[in-house]
Design a protein around this motif. Structure first.
Motif, mmCIF file in Angstrom:
data_model
loop_
_atom_site.group_PDB
_atom_site.id
_atom_site.type_symbol
_atom_site.label_atom_id
_atom_site.label_comp_id
_atom_site.label_asym_id
_atom_site.label_seq_id
_atom_site.Cartn_x
_atom_site.Cartn_y
_atom_site.Cartn_z
ATOM 1 N N ASP A 1 13.073 35.802 42.718
ATOM 2 C CA ASP A 1 11.812 36.426 43.113
ATOM 3 C C ASP A 1 10.631 35.952 42.268
ATOM 4 O O ASP A 1 9.478 36.322 42.544
ATOM 5 N N GLY A 2 10.893 35.116 41.255
ATOM 6 C CA GLY A 2 9.806 34.594 40.439
ATOM 7 C C GLY A 2 9.555 33.117 40.632
ATOM 8 O O GLY A 2 8.675 32.534 39.977
ATOM 9 N N LEU A 3 10.283 32.484 41.558
ATOM 10 C CA LEU A 3 10.176 31.034 41.726
ATOM 11 C C LEU A 3 8.811 30.601 42.268
ATOM 12 O O LEU A 3 8.271 29.585 41.838
ATOM 13 N N ASN A 4 8.279 31.349 43.228
ATOM 14 C CA ASN A 4 6.974 30.971 43.774
ATOM 15 C C ASN A 4 5.908 30.919 42.687
ATOM 16 O O ASN A 4 5.125 29.958 42.597
ATOM 17 N N THR A 5 5.900 31.937 41.837
ATOM 18 C CA THR A 5 4.931 31.984 40.739
ATOM 19 C C THR A 5 5.164 30.836 39.767
ATOM 20 O O THR A 5 4.214 30.186 39.309
ATOM 21 N N ALA A 6 6.442 30.567 39.457
ATOM 22 C CA ALA A 6 6.761 29.491 38.513
ATOM 23 C C ALA A 6 6.313 28.136 39.062
ATOM 24 O O ALA A 6 5.764 27.311 38.325
ATOM 25 N N LEU A 7 6.547 27.893 40.338
ATOM 26 C CA LEU A 7 6.164 26.612 40.945
ATOM 27 C C LEU A 7 4.652 26.407 40.885
ATOM 28 O O LEU A 7 4.175 25.315 40.533
ATOM 29 N N ARG A 8 3.902 27.434 41.205
ATOM 30 C CA ARG A 8 2.437 27.310 41.170
ATOM 31 C C ARG A 8 1.945 27.123 39.743
ATOM 32 O O ARG A 8 0.995 26.370 39.488
ATOM 33 N N ASP A 9 2.606 27.792 38.796
ATOM 34 C CA ASP A 9 2.232 27.648 37.389
ATOM 35 C C ASP A 9 2.521 26.228 36.898
ATOM 36 O O ASP A 9 1.750 25.665 36.131
ATOM 37 N N LEU A 10 3.631 25.658 37.375
ATOM 38 C CA LEU A 10 3.980 24.288 36.991
ATOM 39 C C LEU A 10 2.910 23.307 37.461
ATOM 40 O O LEU A 10 2.483 22.429 36.707
ATOM 41 N N LEU A 11 2.448 23.453 38.693
ATOM 42 C CA LEU A 11 1.397 22.565 39.185
ATOM 43 C C LEU A 11 0.078 22.799 38.458
ATOM 44 O O LEU A 11 -0.653 21.852 38.164
ATOM 45 N N ALA A 12 -0.189 24.066 38.137
ATOM 46 C CA ALA A 12 -1.430 24.395 37.431
ATOM 47 C C ALA A 12 -1.451 23.837 36.017
ATOM 48 O O ALA A 12 -2.522 23.626 35.445
ATOM 49 N N SER A 13 -0.269 23.576 35.456
ATOM 50 C CA SER A 13 -0.207 23.032 34.089
ATOM 51 C C SER A 13 -0.735 21.612 34.017
ATOM 52 O O SER A 13 -1.007 21.107 32.930
ATOM 53 N N GLY A 14 -0.844 20.964 35.166
ATOM 54 C CA GLY A 14 -1.468 19.636 35.197
ATOM 55 C C GLY A 14 -0.529 18.463 35.106
ATOM 56 O O GLY A 14 -0.950 17.319 35.259
ATOM 57 N N GLY A 15 0.752 18.702 34.874
ATOM 58 C CA GLY A 15 1.666 17.573 34.722
ATOM 59 C C GLY A 15 2.196 17.026 36.027
ATOM 60 O O GLY A 15 2.536 15.849 36.123
ATOM 61 N N ALA A 16 2.281 17.884 37.048
ATOM 62 C CA ALA A 16 2.897 17.481 38.306
ATOM 63 C C ALA A 16 1.932 17.651 39.471
ATOM 64 O O ALA A 16 1.119 18.578 39.503
ATOM 65 N N HIS A 17 2.050 16.770 40.419
ATOM 66 C CA HIS A 17 1.244 16.834 41.638
ATOM 67 C C HIS A 17 1.969 17.634 42.716
ATOM 68 O O HIS A 17 1.356 18.248 43.576
ATOM 69 N N GLU A 18 3.307 17.595 42.675
ATOM 70 C CA GLU A 18 4.151 18.371 43.583
ATOM 71 C C GLU A 18 5.447 18.693 42.856
ATOM 72 O O GLU A 18 5.844 17.977 41.931
ATOM 73 N N ALA A 19 6.144 19.767 43.277
ATOM 74 C CA ALA A 19 7.325 20.196 42.516
ATOM 75 C C ALA A 19 8.228 21.103 43.332
ATOM 76 O O ALA A 19 7.796 21.800 44.247
ATOM 77 N N ALA A 20 9.513 21.080 42.976
ATOM 78 C CA ALA A 20 10.521 22.012 43.490
ATOM 79 C C ALA A 20 11.455 22.338 42.337
ATOM 80 O O ALA A 20 11.652 21.515 41.434
ATOM 81 N N ILE A 21 12.023 23.551 42.351
ATOM 82 C CA ILE A 21 12.922 23.992 41.284
ATOM 83 C C ILE A 21 14.257 24.410 41.892
ATOM 84 O O ILE A 21 14.295 25.231 42.810
ATOM 85 N N LEU A 22 15.339 23.821 41.368
ATOM 86 C CA LEU A 22 16.701 24.202 41.753
ATOM 87 C C LEU A 22 17.306 24.969 40.585
ATOM 88 O O LEU A 22 17.468 24.420 39.495
ATOM 89 N N SER A 23 17.624 26.243 40.803
ATOM 90 C CA SER A 23 18.157 27.076 39.725
ATOM 91 C C SER A 23 19.393 27.810 40.217
ATOM 92 O O SER A 23 19.319 28.641 41.119
ATOM 93 N N THR A 24 20.560 27.486 39.628
ATOM 94 C CA THR A 24 21.823 28.132 39.965
ATOM 95 C C THR A 24 22.504 28.535 38.662
ATOM 96 O O THR A 24 21.982 28.290 37.571
ATOM 97 N N CYS A 25 23.703 29.111 38.766
ATOM 98 C CA CYS A 25 24.411 29.501 37.544
ATOM 99 C C CYS A 25 24.849 28.280 36.741
ATOM 100 O O CYS A 25 25.079 28.376 35.534
ATOM 101 N N ASN A 26 24.959 27.125 37.394
ATOM 102 C CA ASN A 26 25.440 25.929 36.707
ATOM 103 C C ASN A 26 24.354 24.916 36.361
ATOM 104 O O ASN A 26 24.617 23.965 35.634
#
Length: 422
Positions: free
Chosen positions: A26-51
């Motif tokens: 439930d926090g991935l959308n916020t994290a993705l937008r924050d990642l782009l706002a940090s200035g390092g990435a132009h586009e991004a996706a996050i894969l997060s599982t137990c492994n």
């Protein structure tokens, strides 16, 4: 733009580290937008599982340290403490990595299918957050197609390599009509939950879950429309079961040969399939000597799993060949996209030359010049402008002795002399 895959997984980091850098769904959308706002990435996706936790990014620059810094800052960890556990892949290495992940080649269990669904969820989340661009969107679509090809063209997922899946696979071999069968599961731990899940997916007719703690049995059975009983009730329900799978931590036997023998009389010799996944055993070894009973132990399944694992490893080699080809296929598409800007600029320059020459010619015609002369001047002027740059390049390359540049210009303009001799 540069491609980057950065993360950690079960091979590079212990669970104590993995859980600290995991992203809540439930926090991935916020994290993705924050990642782009940090200035390092132009586009991004996050894969997060137990492994694993992995960031797939299109970088504005080739500085991947900003992404590492963001990951540490977001989880309130020092980047230097995180660095030893991280791996990173760029360009075709990043493409190869995500293809291997989605195909199950980088999983704890080789070829497991669940990871593809998790990759699809990562794509859907990034798409919903608006953090996908042209490159990553195409990369994920390509990934899904390649993972499907690997599943179709190899046997990477055909042979079960977990005791839970192997147990259910054996049940399917013995009973072709599982929707008409009843399964009794003894225990309510993680292994039993996996068995129940697999049985449910195969369409088992009826599920009974027995456990020392009745509340846990109820909790598991309710999720799969099953029925819960206490361990003491097993003798009363044993005759209903075509399939019995036991996986408890009990130090004592839960089913004896005498109990199963009495049950067989009640069943009028209809066969029973039994699997004892417990150590120490839940089912008395002498049960295997009874007619109409097929009893397997965890050691029997391990032999099956080892053989199946060898089969998957052979299939994995085929999968690697498919992926190697598909990495190059995707990178070819990327190179075409990168050349698009140059092609567009070349066309705009040519069109500007054309418009300028045409305007000059129309002006001459309006002033009454001979149309034939105007057309010759238009053709000569356009020819001189269009060939000026490649001719200058050829002269400069020849003066420097740059054979590679000479060959490149000749190939680009097809200057092999064919088709133009008169």
């Amino acid at each position: 733009m540069s491609l980057l895959a950065l993360g950690l997984n079960h091979r590079t980091a212990p669970v104590a580290v993995r859980e600290r850098v995991a992203f809540a769904p439930d926090g991935l959308n916020t994290a993705l937008r924050d990642l782009l706002a940090s200035g390092g990435a132009h586009e991004a996706a996050i894969l997060s599982t137990c492994n694993r936790t992995e960031l797939y990014c299109g970088l504005k620059e080739t500085d991947d340290q900003r992404i590492t810094q963001w990951l540490g800052d977001y989880h309130q960890l020092r980047a230097t403490d995180l660095q030893p556990y991280l791996y990173q892949h760029t360009e075709q290495g990043a493409v190869r990595h995500i293809l291997r992940v989605a195909a199950g080649l980088d999983s704890m269990v080789l070829g497991e299918p669940q990871i593809l669904g998790q990759v699809k969820t990562a794509y859907q989340t990034a798409n919903s957050a608006g953090t996908l661009g042209t490159i990553l969107d195409r990369l994920f679509q390509h990934t899904f197609a390649v993972a499907k090809q690997v599943r179709t063209d190899t046997r990477i997922g055909a042979s079960p390599v977990s005791v839970a899946f192997a147990a259910v696979g054996l049940a399917k071999q013995i009973f072709a009509d599982l929707p008409k069968r009843t399964a009794l599961l003894i225990g309510a731990g993680d292994t039993t939950e996996l068995v129940v899940r697999h049985l449910h997916e195969t369409g088992i007719g009826r599920l009974i879950v027995a456990n020392r703690t009745l509340e846990r049995a109820h909790a598991l059975a309710a999720r799969f429309a099953g029925y819960a009983i206490a361990l003491e009730e097993i003798p009363s329900h044993l005759g209903e079961a075509d399939i019995v799978i036991a996986a408890t931590s009990s130090p004592n036997l839960l089913l004896t040969a005498a109990q199963v023998g009495a049950c067989l009389k009640q069943r009028r010799r209809r066969p029973m399939f039994m699997v004892d996944l417990a150590v120490p055993r839940d089912i008395e070894a002498a049960v295997a000597d009874l007619d109409d009973v097929y009893l397997y132990t965890v050691d029997d399944l391990k032999d099956i799993i080892q053989e199946n694992l060898r089969s998957r490893q052979a299939a994995a080699q085929q999968a690697e060949e498919i992926i190697a080809h598909q990495v190059e296929h995707f990178m070819g598409w990327v190179r075409v996209q990168e050349s698009a800007a140059g092609i567009s600029l070349l066309r705009r320059r040519a069109e500007a030359m054309r418009d300028e020459a045409l305007a000059r010619a129309l002006g001459q015609l309006e002033r009454g010049k001979n149309p034939a002369e105007v057309l010759r001047m238009l053709a000569d002027g356009l020819t001189n402008k269009l060939i000026h740059t490649p001719c200058a390049g050829l002269r400069e390359a020849a003066a420097r002795g740059d054979a590679d540049m000479l060959d490149s210009i000749k190939r680009l303009y097809q200057l092999d002399g064919k088709g133009f001799d008169r």
